[in-house]
Scaffold this motif. Structure first.
Motif: not given
Length: 284
Positions: A58-83
């Motif tokens: 959990v980083a600044a304004k983003r989450w870093r995910l393991e997705i079985n890819f050569s690099q990690d993926a990034v999910l920005m806080l602005s790119s998702m629905n809030l609860p």
């Protein structure tokens, strides 16, 4: 492959005047370009792919995910629905409360939005069908076994199960959860003691029913074992093949653990051989 007027690409080379494959795979042609698509390869993402991933940071304004890819993926806080489901600008308070949404080791579902300059992926989760996945288990299989299709979300009503076939080789099998549309506008809050009491009572009732029924847990394990068997045999993972394997296990393996035995592997392989022979006959 013989040397022709075609151009050859990845997975091919020229040897003694002929074009030969350097990897095991399927020959593909795009106009005059000939290349070999490898079977056992790492996940090659495309925009719009449905993926399942695990939060590793959990980083600044983003989450870093393991997705079985050569690099990690990034999910920005602005790119998702809030609860709360309200469409608004993200504030500093939202950033401070990021761990209340997703934290390390949480399993989530998202969609590939774009590629970043460093080659990593940018994800988005702007629909109610995306988000945190709970009450189930995540399986890891070879990505080439999951073909891109129009539908990757499946609700198995007869088993009370939600099945998500991630294009990245991560598959989710969990208890069915009703998706609610929380996209509502802000309304002025009215202090009401009865309303607050009802909310409290509903919360207590929900807490009493947080467990997953035994039958549902057994269905999760049976479907998960069916996917493990198909993956080990190298068969493509589709909803039809999974259901056929589950039906076969119900009649042949009352004990779910027996599905991982050698005898059931043979039964599944024979069933697949029969299905392929019937398909070949229909084509003829």
């Amino acid at each position: 492959m013989r040397k022709t007027q075609d151009c050859w690409g990845h997975g091919t080379t020229e040897l003694e005047g002929e074009v030969v494959a350097t990897v095991c795979g399927v020959i593909e042609r795009v106009n005059k370009l000939v290349y070999v698509r490898t079977l056992r390869a790492r996940y090659k993402p495309e925009v719009g792919d449905i993926i399942v991933g695990r939060v590793i940071e959990v980083a600044a304004k983003r989450w870093r995910l393991e997705i079985n890819f050569s690099q990690d993926a990034v999910l920005m806080l602005s790119s998702m629905n809030l609860p709360d489901g309200i469409q608004r600008r993200r504030t500093a308070v939202d950033e401070l409360n990021m761990r209340s949404i997703f934290e390390e080791n949480d399993v989530i579902c998202a969609e590939v939005r774009d590629f970043m300059r460093d080659g990593s992926l940018q994800l988005q989760a702007r629909s109610q069908k995306y988000g945190k996945l709970e009450r189930g288990q995540m399986l890891t299989i070879s990505p080439y076994l999951v073909k891109r299709r129009k539908q990757h979300f499946h609700q198995l009503e007869q088993y009370g199960i939600d099945l998500i076939l991630g294009c990245n080789g991560f598959i989710w099998v969990g208890e069915h959860v009703e998706t609610k549309d929380n996209m509502v506008e802000d309304e002025p809050s009215k202090p009401d003691i009865q309303t607050e009491k009802s909310r409290t009572s509903m919360t207590l009732e929900e807490q009493e029913h947080t467990y997953t029924p035994l039958e549902t847990r057994q269905n999760i394990c049976r479907i998960a074992n069916a996917i493990r068997v198909l993956s080990t045999l190298g068969f493509s993972i589709t909803i039809d093949v999974i259901l056929e394997t589950v039906d076969l296990s119900t009649s042949k393996c009352p004990d779910i653990h027996d599905m991982l035995g050698a005898e059931f592997f043979v039964l599944v392989a024979e069933k697949e051989a029969e299905r392929r022979s019937l398909t070949t006959r229909k084509k003829r």
